[in-house]
Design a protein around this motif. Structure first.
Motif: not given
Length: 188
Positions: A97, A99, A108
């Motif tokens: 996760g 980003a 994501h």
């Protein structure tokens, strides 16, 4: 249909070109994100598509540093996203996760909105951290594929190998690529 196409720094840029050509021919709206790593790999993979080749096939091209781009928001509707090739680093970002660029942010968003996300890996051998990341990305909702062409259709050249992988990837979005021969399918 509208798809986000990410190209990360793994070897296999010709797969991205094949998929973008197919999506263009099918009339699918594409939003292209090419990472800086992919741009470096393109120069090393002589004979493959150039950045200009890829961008000419996309409807919209987004700068990977632009975290305010439309595809960075869940309110921008798409039918999903694919990353081809998907590098081990991009896989790790998706799995965790993280980003930090537009490609990983768009992935994501795709997962959080529960849209299809297909990661096409092109790396061997697979070390344990990569296998762990593959499982984490799968558990988060991504579909993981390897750029592994079949040979039952007796390919005659590299383009036919690319076409096989392209068709299998686009199957994940319900798209039929003309000329793809399926297992035990007598027609083309």
């Amino acid at each position: 249909m509208r798809l986000v196409v990410g190209v990360s720094g793994g070897s296999g840029i010709p797969y991205a070109g094949s998929i973008l050509r197919a999506l263009h021919a099918l009339g699918v709206e594409t939003h292209l994100i090419v990472t800086s790593g992919a741009k470096r790999v393109m120069t090393a993979e002589a004979g493959g598509p150039t950045l200009a080749d890829l961008t000419a096939l996309a409807h919209t091209v987004h700068d990977d540093r632009d975290l305010a781009a439309s595809v960075a928001s869940g309110s921008f509707r798409t039918d999903g996203m694919l990353v081809v090739p998907c590098s081990a680093g991009t896989l790790a970002k998706v799995a965790g996760g993280f980003a930090d660029n537009l490609l990983s942010r768009a992935a994501h968003v795709t997962l959080k909105e529960r849209r299809p996300l297909v990661l096409v890996l092109r790396e061997d051998p697979l070390p344990r951290p990569m296998l762990t990341n593959m499982l984490a990305a799968h558990d988060a909702g991504a579909t993981l594929m390897t750029a592994s062409p079949g040979f039952y259709h007796a390919p005659q050249d590299v383009e036919e190998l690319l076409h096989f992988v392209t068709a299998r990837v686009l199957d994940q979005f319900g798209l039929d690529v003309p000329g793809f021969r399926r297992w035990k399918d007598s027609g083309a």
